[in-house]
Design an enzyme around this catalytic site. Structure first.
Site, PDB file in Angstrom:
ATOM      1  N   GLU A   1     -65.454 -26.224 -30.299  1.00  0.00           N
ATOM      2  CA  GLU A   1     -66.681 -26.934 -30.685  1.00  0.00           C
ATOM      3  C   GLU A   1     -67.414 -26.237 -31.832  1.00  0.00           C
ATOM      4  OE1 GLU A   1     -66.244 -25.179 -27.962  1.00  0.00           O
ATOM      5  OE2 GLU A   1     -68.059 -24.166 -27.263  1.00  0.00           O
TER       6      GLU A   1
ATOM      7  N   CYS B   1     -62.828 -22.500 -22.457  1.00  0.00           N
ATOM      8  CA  CYS B   1     -63.062 -21.124 -22.012  1.00  0.00           C
ATOM      9  C   CYS B   1     -63.118 -21.053 -20.481  1.00  0.00           C
ATOM     10  CB  CYS B   1     -64.308 -20.562 -22.682  1.00  0.00           C
ATOM     11  SG  CYS B   1     -64.231 -18.777 -22.863  1.00  0.00           S
TER      12      CYS B   1
ATOM     13  N   HIS C   1     -63.374 -21.536 -28.319  1.00  0.00           N
ATOM     14  CA  HIS C   1     -64.456 -22.528 -28.431  1.00  0.00           C
ATOM     15  C   HIS C   1     -64.256 -23.416 -29.659  1.00  0.00           C
ATOM     16  CE1 HIS C   1     -67.054 -21.066 -25.206  1.00  0.00           C
ATOM     17  NE2 HIS C   1     -66.569 -19.870 -25.498  1.00  0.00           N
TER      18      HIS C   1
HETATM   19  N1  GLN Z   1     -67.070 -15.997 -18.176  1.00  0.00           N
HETATM   20  C1  GLN Z   1     -65.782 -16.171 -18.747  1.00  0.00           C
HETATM   21  C2  GLN Z   1     -65.289 -14.922 -19.448  1.00  0.00           C
HETATM   22  O1  GLN Z   1     -66.057 -14.054 -19.792  1.00  0.00           O
HETATM   23  C3  GLN Z   1     -65.762 -17.347 -19.694  1.00  0.00           C
HETATM   24  C4  GLN Z   1     -66.642 -17.149 -20.893  1.00  0.00           C
HETATM   25  C5  GLN Z   1     -66.911 -18.433 -21.614  1.00  0.00           C
HETATM   26  O2  GLN Z   1     -66.724 -19.511 -21.075  1.00  0.00           O
HETATM   27  N2  GLN Z   1     -67.374 -18.342 -22.848  1.00  0.00           N
HETATM   28  O3  GLN Z   1     -64.104 -14.801 -19.675  1.00  0.00           O
END
Ligand code: GLN
Length: 568
Positions: free
Chosen positions: A542, A401, A540
């Site tokens: 994970e 992310c 994600h």
């Molecule tokens: N802050 C970033 C976004 O909102 C990444 C979010 C995250 O890593 N879950 O896109």
């Protein structure tokens, strides 16, 4: 096929004339202190019931007033676990999934905040017209309606109540459970209570009084435990078990000792040895109990205890003081190690350090680098440095992310000549315009067959791109090889997105956009072409890894890290 337990419930209802097919309910509460491992005990019990052939679903009821944990800081609450259907939930739901493999839904997590907001919404709509709205019955009814959702689908519904008995916020939940148990046919719901037996070193004694008090507290609100799980750092002598049974009004066999474990994955086998699943089935009067098949858990333990060698992974992040903030990542790395029969030693490095110091001396000690998700600008320049180090030195890199977004910004700045590349997130935070938005605020996207729209000044809660989305992988990519597939589904939680308009420039430098949303507009995965292992994912992974089914990205990341070890 009807299983033994299921059949018993059906017969009972046939005789009473009530509706067939109701789940049995297990309520899990805690007393004395918090952090006793209620979530883990619930998850392990779920796994043990599955091992006996039953179907289960686990639920968490949280007394806090946030509508969901989505807006809470990971420092306060630990990781936010995201479900396939896009709910932002408590990290205990992660344990539930990792132990049972049953994917949680929106309807498996509720807080007082959500309950009250539902009740107030109904009040405004006029659903209770003419009535005075009260905790009993309106709030408790709302809780009971929630408990019943999907009850026809499973043999056992396990509902964990957050906090400890006696907390003011928890009272409506306990009252709702009392009513719920009372309203259903006898023997169809039980209560399992977790407590602590503190050890007094001076007298060399385990003290049972706090347990007695917390059971009294339950009794004063009309609840009585059927099973008591007692956490203790020392062996619980037989006579203490007898004493607890006597004073707390439970059978001696239902006083289950819970000792500290070397790994959480030992919990199902340890609780089985301690007699937990048997005590639960006895409490329901299920006899004879189906025999358990624990092969899955003996295999998990075998992999964990017979690992050869160690790989060291640096996790360069922001929320490094609290390990729970990246709970699922830590677990997924362990699973990746299990897939390769190697121990994974993860070390957390505060990304801000690299804003002051050269990352090389820090990172050279590791076989692989992981940059996890995160919010806000703090530490991001350090993460960009970590991505640069991994790219230049050929060290395996997994960017998740924000970790993917930083890898793209690094590539844009240092390889594609977009010197002011950055994320709109950081400009929004500061109210300035410093960066060229290679990562921009996504305002519209497709979910299934409808379009979702967002505005810059939307509420913060529940408005991100959340839950499972499909990604299409380029057939000749590293990720397609890793997944063994070209269509995947992974969970998202972010507001910002890599801008497709930089694709050509970045691909010319070797950063391949190897995974895209089905409409081809949203970059889901990037990878460096001429690098041993450098993958950034917008989602994600994970969240979907299990000890008995390690996620392919984590399994292959650890495999690549292990290769580095061999080269050394
Ligand atoms: N802050 C970033 C976004 O909102 C990444 C979010 C995250 O890593 N879950 O896109």
């Amino acid at each position: 096929m009807l299983r033994a337990g299921r059949l018993a419930v059906r017969e009972k209802h046939f005789l009473t004339g009530a509706v067939a097919d109701m789940a049995r309910y297990i309520f899990i509460t805690g007393g004395v202190v918090s952090s006793l491992g209620k979530g883990l005990a619930s998850a392990a019990l779920g796994a043990l019931l599955q091992a006996r052939g039953y179907s289960v679903r686990l639920r968490k009821l949280d007394p806090y007033l946030n509508v969901d944990p989505g807006t809470m800081s990971p420092f306060e609450h630990g990781e936010v676990f995201v479900t396939d259907d896009g709910a932002e939930t408590d990290l205990d739901l992660g344990h539930y999934e990792r132990f049972t493999g049953v994917h949680a839904r929106k309807t498996d997590s509720i807080s007082s905040g959500r309950i009250y907001s539902n009740v107030l919404e109904k009040e405004r709509r006029g659903d209770y017209l003419g009535k005075t709205i009260q905790v009993i019955p309106h709030v408790t009814n709302e809780i009971k309606d929630f408990l019943r959702i999907g009850e026809e689908e499973v043999d056992f519904m396990l509902c964990e109540i957050g906090g400890t008995v006696g907390d003011i916020e928890g009272l409506p939940f306990f009252e709702a459970i009392r009513q719920f148990i009372h309203e259903r046919p006898r023997g169809q719901s039980i209560l399992m209570h977790l407590t602590l037996l503190p050890y007094l070193a001076a007298s060399g004694e385990l003290k049972t009084k706090p347990t007695q008090h917390s059971v009294k507290e339950l009794q004063s609100i009309g609840l009585a435990p059927d099973v008591l799980v007692c956490r203790s750092e020392h062996p619980i002598p037989d006579r203490e078990r007898e004493k607890i049974a006597l004073f707390c009004n439970v059978r001696k066999e239902a006083v289950i000792p819970a000792y500290d474990l070397s790994t959480i994955y030992e919990a199902p086998l340890a609780y089985h040895r301690a007699g937990l699943d048997q005590a639960v089935l006895d409490a329901f009067g299920i006899s004879p109990a189906p025999k358990p098949n624990l092969d899955r858990w003996t295999d998990v333990m075998d992999r964990l205890t017979h690992a050869e060698g160690e790989v060291r992974v640096a996790i360069v992040g922001k929320y490094t003081q609290l390990e729970d903030a990246y709970k699922s990542i830590a677990e997924a790395l362990t699973h990746g190690g299990m897939a390769n029969r190697v121990r994974v030693k993860a070390e957390w490095i505060d990304a801000e350090i690299f804003e002051r110091e050269d990352p090389a001396p820090w990172l050279e000690a590791f076989h692989a680098i992981l940059v996890p998700g995160g919010f806000g600008e703090r530490g991001t320049e350090g993460k960009i440095k970590a991505a640069q180090f991994a790219r230049e030195k050929g060290v395996p890199y997994l960017g998740i992310c924000l970790g993917m977004q930083m890898a793209v910004i690094e590539a844009a700045r240092n390889m594609a000549g977009v010197t002011r590349a950055g994320s709109e997130e950081f400009d929004h935070e500061k109210g300035e315009k410093r960066f060229e938005p290679v990562v921009y605020h996504l305002k519209e996207w497709v979910q299934g067959n409808h379009t979702v729209s967002r505005k810059a000044d939307d509420d913060k809660g529940g408005t991100m791109r959340l839950g499972a989305y499909t990604a299409m992988l380029a057939a000749d990519s590293k990720v397609a090889e890793v997944y063994g597939d070209t269509t995947i589904e992974e969970r998202h939680r972010h507001r910002y997105e890599v801008d497709i308009k930089y694709r050509d420039r970045l691909e010319k430098c070797g950063l391949i956009f190897s995974g895209m949303s089905p409409d081809g507009r949203l970059p889901e995965i990037v990878e460096w072409k001429d690098h041993p292992w450098f993958i950034g994912v917008q989602f994600h992974p994970e969240l979907k890894s299990k000890p008995f089914a390690p996620h392919p990205l984590f399994a292959d990341f650890v495999r690549a890290a292990k290769e580095v070890e061999r080269l050394v």
